[in-house]
Design a protein around this motif. Structure first.
Motif, PDB file in Angstrom:
ATOM      1  N   ALA A 101      23.057 -17.277  -6.527  1.00 29.60           N
ATOM      2  CA  ALA A 101      22.378 -16.706  -5.350  1.00 29.60           C
ATOM      3  C   ALA A 101      23.406 -16.304  -4.295  1.00 29.60           C
ATOM      4  O   ALA A 101      23.344 -15.194  -3.743  1.00 29.60           O
TER       5      ALA A 101
ATOM      6  N   GLN B 235      21.080 -26.603 -10.975  1.00 28.60           N
ATOM      7  CA  GLN B 235      20.630 -26.095  -9.671  1.00 28.60           C
ATOM      8  C   GLN B 235      21.805 -25.538  -8.874  1.00 28.60           C
ATOM      9  O   GLN B 235      21.688 -24.500  -8.225  1.00 28.60           O
ATOM     10  N   ASP B 236      22.945 -26.246  -8.945  1.00 36.53           N
ATOM     11  CA  ASP B 236      24.137 -25.767  -8.244  1.00 36.53           C
ATOM     12  C   ASP B 236      24.578 -24.410  -8.778  1.00 36.53           C
ATOM     13  O   ASP B 236      24.970 -23.520  -8.016  1.00 36.53           O
ATOM     14  N   ILE B 237      24.483 -24.256 -10.107  1.00 36.79           N
ATOM     15  CA  ILE B 237      24.897 -22.974 -10.709  1.00 36.79           C
ATOM     16  C   ILE B 237      23.989 -21.851 -10.189  1.00 36.79           C
ATOM     17  O   ILE B 237      24.456 -20.795  -9.770  1.00 36.79           O
ATOM     18  N   TYR B 238      22.671 -22.134 -10.158  1.00 34.96           N
ATOM     19  CA  TYR B 238      21.724 -21.132  -9.631  1.00 34.96           C
ATOM     20  C   TYR B 238      22.057 -20.789  -8.176  1.00 34.96           C
ATOM     21  O   TYR B 238      22.039 -19.632  -7.766  1.00 34.96           O
ATOM     22  N   LYS B 239      22.363 -21.839  -7.389  1.00 35.72           N
ATOM     23  CA  LYS B 239      22.699 -21.602  -5.975  1.00 35.72           C
ATOM     24  C   LYS B 239      23.950 -20.730  -5.883  1.00 35.72           C
ATOM     25  O   LYS B 239      24.024 -19.808  -5.070  1.00 35.72           O
ATOM     26  N   PHE B 240      24.900 -21.032  -6.741  1.00 38.89           N
ATOM     27  CA  PHE B 240      26.144 -20.268  -6.743  1.00 38.89           C
ATOM     28  C   PHE B 240      25.866 -18.803  -7.083  1.00 38.89           C
ATOM     29  O   PHE B 240      26.418 -17.896  -6.459  1.00 38.89           O
TER      30      PHE B 240
END
Lengths: 287, 203, 181, 235
Positions: free
Chosen positions: C157, C150-155
């Motif tokens: 984004a 999820q953090d990678i996706y946020k990053f």
């Protein structure tokens, strides 16, 4: 000093039931004896009015009452004012419920609109059809959007909808607009499966709780217009020059807000005069 | 798991690769899923009966209220089915009990919001001070009288709601959708079986 | 929740877990019972597990709420921890818990709910903090991995927004078009 | 419904409302229990009637119209009911897996656009359009969304610029929370005001409203002081 501290302590730690009593009084009082405070009109409501104003006679609007009866109590002014505009314009309505309490709404809403229905000879079957509770879950919304008549065969009284203006509707894309009144039930599903897929203009009359979320959808172009809570409804009543429950409620609405503001000020005086001095902790998750 | 993955693909793929027969099938699957889900109401009523039944059998505190509850439920259901939804006891109870209490149960939240706000909106830290300031301005604006006498407040309040407030919503919308995607993948790969009522390791 | 159950089992503290509030709970309840029972078994005190203290109140939101509030008023718990996805009923529960002087730890699940709960609770887990806290406390590699993803996706984004903003402001809408396709 | 029954519905509705409002007094009492259980019974009754009507209108009428594939919705629905019996609850796993699978597909195929891509795209805008106020709005939104998002990074070490942006994000989030709390309060207050308006309009309802409020408040106090509330309520 002790007395002073006493006052500050009272201001910081009063029984919260005083808040309840005051709120009851400031709301009930002006409703029994209204004193007609002035009201300003927001740009958001003007935009809502302008978008509805683009509708033309004969347009078919998917009119979704995505609210419990409680939600209607908050949205009542907007619901009534919006429908007055629809009736006046001769727009055809396909009315659906998003909650089982929706069955109690037509009786209440059309009773309030009776004079408008009579004035414009606006009748059930001809001008509006109530298809009832059709949105129990997301799958139902998606299925109805893709193939309307396979999912809706009768109206809420069990009478066939064949041979009505709904014959023109094959999928959600055939509606000219979606007018949604929401407490947050099927609305997200409708945005996902109707607006995104068929690019239909959608206007939202939202309870205050959902307004922040819908502001993001409005800014992203997923919604064309937003009417916020009772206040927005009252402003719309003002714009269509038809005072109703919204404008009548604004005195109580104003005093309700002011009473909370006063309690916040009292709390802060108490905080600096007592809580902060004694190092006691206010019971809240705010850092 | 196989059923879960196949039903997922049959509804997911046609959205991106439209093809008549597949569209038709996915449409029907959606209707079937919608109706299947609607059956859970029977489980809801059953669980209510079971819970009330236990209270009544064991004569627990308030057991009489549970008899009343079941009687109410029976009257509503029977009159709704036998006499119809637009007449009789069903319509009366809908107007006299369901609609007012639905409004009250949600309406009570106004009081809880007020007491929580009065308690929390205290400038005890930079974060709380910012919360207080923003909340204060928007509350003032939302009281129609303020806007009528101080039109300038609309600009400040709308700026706060339409930028900071909206950004928080947008951020959570982005973050929640990421969470949903990851959860979906975990389910599709059998990592989240408990949610489906399976025990760990079961297929 | 399993950590809370473990601590309660180890310290012989009474744990009441009211379940319900949504149609999904007919399914998740079984998982919750297993989770608590396993925590007591793992702590070596399976006999202390009492399913009567895990009442299924109702699958209906506002049938669940009065039941929950009733428990708060009767039992006056020392602490009230609300996990999972609570909606508008969360304010009833949090304010009532505060009213009976119970330390209130909540998890907001939608924006308006979070803002209100942050005010009403003693401590709050905002948005994804709840699964993140669960993963951190349980040290479960699978959960940690999903938080990492999820953090990678946020990053991604954040990166897309930064690049897009730079691009669009120097006259190229390549990122917008890329995202629109 | 004849006039008397309509009148009775209004009066009973007003009284039972204030019986429920006694919740705010914070102590158990039989009036509240009566209102609570009336709602649970009646509302559950309505939900089952409406839901089964939906099943009939969609599935049964659909089959009657020749849409035979809908027979699966009834079969799956009935299989779902086995969840009620612990020994046979495994039977419900098939329809459960099916509904979860379709549900996942429906949410994933759209949510990634409406809640993720479109929201990101809406943040990527030309900041300067020649209108200063628009510039302020667009810049604030861009900075807020990005910095608040960095505040919610859990597995990355927040150091250097990330530490700075996450701190800014936290502060901006609290400004947002203040605005959102106010809007949420507006909504709840609107509901309360709306309901109070409906039980004071037309004016003939007002005496019944005031009388009910007084009776319920006095009763709540008496039940509390005499200890009868605890004894007679459902708890």
């Amino acid at each position: 000093m002790a007395d002073e501290g006493g006052i500050y302590k009272k201001m910081a730690t009063y029984d919260k039931r005083w808040v309840y009593v005051v709120l009851f009084i400031v709301v009930l009082g002006p409703l029994i004896r209204p004193f007609g405070m002035p009201i300003g009109i927001s740009a958001m409501t003007k935009n809502y009015y302008n978008v509805l104003d683009t509708l033309e006679e004969g347009d078919i609007v998917f009119d979704t009452w995505n609210m419990e009866f409680s939600g209607y109590m908050e949205l009542k002014p907007g619901v009534l004012a919006t429908h007055k505009m629809f009736i006046e314009k001769g727009v055809k309505l396909c009315i659906a419920f998003g909650h089982y309490e929706g069955v109690a709404l037509p009786g209440e809403i059309f009773k309030q609109l009776q004079t408008w229905l009579d004035r414009y000879d606006y009748t059930e079957g001809e001008d509006y059809i109530i298809i009832g509770y059709v949105f129990p879950n997301e799958a139902a919304v998606a299925a109805l959007s893709q193939d309307f008549h396979s999912n809706v065969r009768v109206d809420w009284k069990g009478e066939s909808i064949e041979g009505t203006f709904l014959d023109e509707i094959q999928n959600a894309g055939d509606f000219d607009m979606i007018s949604d009144y929401t407490t947050g039930l099927a609305t997200t599903h409708m945005i996902n499966h109707m607006v995104l897929q068929y690019d239909i203009p959608m206007v939202e009359n939202s309870i205050g709780v959902s307004v922040p979320g819908h502001l993001a959808n409005l800014d992203a172009g997923l919604l064309q217009a937003l009417l916020a809570s009772t206040r927005g409804g009252a402003e719309l009543e003002f714009l269509i020059s038809s005072p109703g429950p919204g404008l009548k409620s604004m005195d109580a609405f104003t005093l309700g807000h002011y009473s909370l503001i006063i309690f916040i000020i009292i709390g802060n005086i108490g905080h600096y005069g007592w809580t902060r001095r004694t190092g006691a902790r206010d019971r809240t998750g705010i850092k | 798991m196989t059923v879960l993955v196949v039903s997922f693909l049959l509804v997911f793929i046609p959205y991106f690769i439209p093809w008549g027969p597949l569209d038709w099938l996915s449409g029907k699957l959606m209707t079937i899923a919608a109706v299947t889900n609607a059956f859970t109401i029977v489980i809801a009523v059953y669980s209510q009966f079971r819970r009330s039944g236990r209270f009544i059998r064991e004569k627990r505190k308030g057991w009489v209220y549970h008899i009343y509850l079941l009687a109410m439920l029976a009257i509503m259901t029977l009159s709704g089915f036998l006499l119809g939804q637009h007449v009789g006891a069903y319509e009366w109870l809908l107007l006299a009990v369901v609609t007012p209490l639905s409004s009250v149960i949600y309406g009570i939240l106004a009081f809880y919001m007020a007491s929580a706000g009065a308690r929390a909106f205290r400038a005890r830290s930079p974060q709380a001070a910012l919360l207080l300031l923003a909340g204060f301005v928007v509350l003032l604006y939302q009281a129609p009288l303020t806007g009528a006498y101080f039109p300038g407040i609309e600009g400040a309040a709308v700026y706060l709601t339409d930028t900071f407030g909206m950004s928080v919503s947008r951020m959570f919308s982005i973050s929640v959708s990421i969470g949903a995607i990851v959860l979906g993948v975990r389910m599709l790969t059998g990592k989240e079986v408990a949610f489906l009522g399976f025990r760990e390791g079961e297929e | 929740m399993s950590l809370v159950a473990k601590i309660c089992a180890e310290t012989d503290t009474r744990l009441i877990v009211p379940t319900g509030g949504g149609s999904d709970t007919y399914i998740t309840r079984e998982a919750a019972v297993d989770l608590v029972r396993n925590a007591y078994t793992a702590a070596g005190v399976p006999e202390l597990f009492n399913e009567e203290d895990m009442p299924f109140l109702s699958g209906e939101q506002y049938a669940y709420t009065p039941g929950y509030v009733g428990i708060l008023v009767r039992e006056r718990p020392g602490a009230t921890i609300m996990t999972g996805s609570h909606y508008s009923e969360a304010m009833n529960i949090a304010e009532m818990a505060n009213g009976v002087d119970s330390i209130t730890i909540t998890a907001g699940c939608y924006t308006s709910n979070m803002a209100a709960l942050a005010c009403a609770s003693d401590y709050i887990m905002l948005g994804e903090e709840q699964p993140a806290a669960g993963a951190y406390l349980s040290r479960d590699p699978a959960q940690m991995a999903s938080i990492r993803v999820q953090d990678i996706y946020k990053f991604i984004a954040i990166g897309a927004m930064l690049l897009g903003l730079i691009a669009v402001n120097v006259g190229s809408d390549v990122i917008n078009r890329l995202l629109s396709t | 419904m004849n006039e008397f029954l309509q009148f009775a519905a209004v009066v009973v509705g007003i009284f039972i409302s204030f019986a429920m409002y006694t919740t705010l007094y914070g102590k158990p009492n039989p009036l509240r229990s009566w209102a609570e259980f009336s709602y649970l019974g009646a509302a559950t009754g309505v939900s089952i009637v409406i839901s089964l009507t939906y099943i009939y209108n969609t599935a049964i009428l659909g089959m009657q119209a020749g849409d035979w594939i809908l027979v699966f919705s009834i079969i799956f629905g009935l299989m779902m009911l086995f969840r009620m019996h612990p020994d046979y609850s495994h039977v419900s796993r098939l329809p459960l897996a099916f509904t979860v699978g379709t549900g996942l597909a429906l949410s994933l195929r759209t949510q990634i656009f409406t809640s993720f891509i479109i929201q990101i795209n809406a943040t990527i805008v030309k900041l300067w359009t020649g209108v200063p106020i628009e510039f302020l709005y667009r810049l604030t939104i861009a900075i807020s969304v990005i910095t608040i998002l960095t505040f919610f990074l859990y597995t990355m070490e927040l150091s250097g610029p990330l530490l700075w942006t996450s701190k800014v994000g936290e502060y901006l989030m609290y400004i947002g929370f203040g605005a959102i709390f106010a809007q949420t309060f507006m909504g709840r207050l609107g509901l309360f005001v709306g309901y109070m308006e409906s039980i004071t309009t037309p004016t003939w309802k007002t005496p019944y409203t005031l009388a009910s409020a007084a009776i319920c408040l006095i009763a709540a106090v008496i039940f509390d002081r005499t200890g009868l509330g605890e004894k007679l309520s459902a708890g």
